[in-house]
Design a protein around this motif. Structure first.
Motif, PDB file in Angstrom:
ATOM      1  N   ILE A 136      -5.867   8.420  -3.616  1.00 10.99           N
ATOM      2  CA  ILE A 136      -4.891   8.588  -2.522  1.00 10.99           C
ATOM      3  C   ILE A 136      -5.608   8.530  -1.175  1.00 10.99           C
ATOM      4  N   ASP A 137      -6.763   9.211  -1.087  1.00 15.15           N
ATOM      5  CA  ASP A 137      -7.524   9.230   0.159  1.00 15.15           C
ATOM      6  C   ASP A 137      -7.978   7.814   0.540  1.00 15.15           C
ATOM      7  N   VAL A 138      -8.505   7.071  -0.426  1.00 17.75           N
ATOM      8  CA  VAL A 138      -8.950   5.697  -0.168  1.00 17.75           C
ATOM      9  C   VAL A 138      -7.776   4.828   0.280  1.00 17.75           C
ATOM     10  N   LEU A 139      -6.646   4.975  -0.384  1.00 15.52           N
ATOM     11  CA  LEU A 139      -5.475   4.167  -0.044  1.00 15.52           C
ATOM     12  C   LEU A 139      -4.955   4.495   1.356  1.00 15.52           C
ATOM     13  N   GLN A 140      -4.980   5.782   1.732  1.00 19.55           N
ATOM     14  CA  GLN A 140      -4.541   6.155   3.076  1.00 19.55           C
ATOM     15  C   GLN A 140      -5.471   5.556   4.136  1.00 19.55           C
ATOM     16  N   LYS A 141      -6.767   5.527   3.825  1.00 17.48           N
ATOM     17  CA  LYS A 141      -7.716   4.921   4.772  1.00 17.48           C
ATOM     18  C   LYS A 141      -7.502   3.411   4.855  1.00 17.48           C
ATOM     19  N   GLN A 142      -7.190   2.778   3.726  1.00 20.36           N
ATOM     20  CA  GLN A 142      -6.896   1.342   3.739  1.00 20.36           C
ATOM     21  C   GLN A 142      -5.642   1.056   4.572  1.00 20.36           C
ATOM     22  N   MET A 143      -4.655   1.931   4.472  1.00 16.85           N
ATOM     23  CA  MET A 143      -3.429   1.766   5.252  1.00 16.85           C
ATOM     24  C   MET A 143      -3.728   1.901   6.748  1.00 16.85           C
TER      25      MET A 143
ATOM     26  N   GLN B  48       0.832  -1.210   0.000  1.00 16.42           N
ATOM     27  CA  GLN B  48       0.000   0.000   0.000  1.00 16.42           C
ATOM     28  C   GLN B  48       0.865   1.259   0.000  1.00 16.42           C
ATOM     29  N   ARG B  49       1.969   1.251   0.717  1.00  7.76           N
ATOM     30  CA  ARG B  49       2.885   2.411   0.702  1.00  7.76           C
ATOM     31  C   ARG B  49       3.447   2.633  -0.698  1.00  7.76           C
ATOM     32  N   SER B  50       3.799   1.526  -1.346  1.00 10.65           N
ATOM     33  CA  SER B  50       4.317   1.626  -2.709  1.00 10.65           C
ATOM     34  C   SER B  50       3.256   2.211  -3.643  1.00 10.65           C
ATOM     35  N   GLN B  51       2.015   1.742  -3.493  1.00  7.06           N
ATOM     36  CA  GLN B  51       0.921   2.275  -4.317  1.00  7.06           C
ATOM     37  C   GLN B  51       0.705   3.761  -4.031  1.00  7.06           C
ATOM     38  N   LEU B  52       0.822   4.140  -2.739  1.00  8.45           N
ATOM     39  CA  LEU B  52       0.651   5.545  -2.360  1.00  8.45           C
ATOM     40  C   LEU B  52       1.738   6.407  -2.991  1.00  8.45           C
ATOM     41  N   ALA B  53       2.967   5.916  -2.988  1.00  7.74           N
ATOM     42  CA  ALA B  53       4.066   6.676  -3.602  1.00  7.74           C
ATOM     43  C   ALA B  53       3.808   6.862  -5.096  1.00  7.74           C
TER      44      ALA B  53
END
Length: 169
Positions: free
Chosen positions: A69-76, A34-39
């Motif tokens: 980005i918002d969805v991914l941060q919430k998933q993290m 998920q961090r990689s996807q966020l980057a």
């Protein structure tokens, strides 16, 4: 045999505990993905912002990337919570399993005490005169097992007649 069974149960408790590492490692690997996807998404956002300044991209494209980005941060955040929950659950589970160890160790101590009480020790030195029980025989508390006498000092009583008195030395 009972003591060996209790000791085996204590050892088995250690094997009943769960290892949190595999589940946590899986969740940490998921978090790394998920961090990689966020980057990647943040890099895309910068690219889209630059294109938007040059009127080569639309505002919707930027909004879509910001939403991703918002969805991914919430998933993290959810993944981090899952790691904490997993660690707490396994810790609680292990504590409940290991809490059974103390009563088992007390039971082992009771059995040690019972074993110690099976050993017969004379309170005084002496010679066994009469046996009332044999080795390996089951007996009850308070029942005499043998008669013992201290043979270091003996008292002799002899009954003699007056005519025999002159012959005694």
């Amino acid at each position: 045999l009972q003591k060996e069974q209790v000791e085996a149960s204590i050892i088995a408790l250690g094997q009943k505990t769960a290892d949190v590492a595999p589940q946590v490692n899986l969740l940490k690997e998921s978090l790394a993905v998920q961090r990689s996807q966020l980057a990647t998404l943040e890099h895309e956002r910068k690219r889209t912002e630059n294109l938007l300044r040059q009127d080569a991209a639309t505002g919707k494209q930027l909004d879509d990337i910001n939403a991703q980005i918002d969805v991914l941060q919430k998933q993290m955040a959810v993944t981090r919570q899952q790691i904490n929950v997993q660690q707490n659950n396994i810790s609680t589970q292990n504590r409940s399993v290991l809490s059974e160890g103390k009563p088992l160790s007390k039971r082992a101590e009771q059995l040690d005490d019972q074993i110690a009480r099976t050993k017969i020790q004379n309170p005084q030195d002496g010679t066994v005169i009469t046996k009332y029980a044999e080795a390996g025989e089951i007996t009850s508390p308070g029942k005499a097992l043998y008669k013992i006498a201290d043979m270091s000092v003996l008292t002799l009583r002899a009954y003699i007649s007056g005519s025999q008195l002159s012959m005694i030395k």
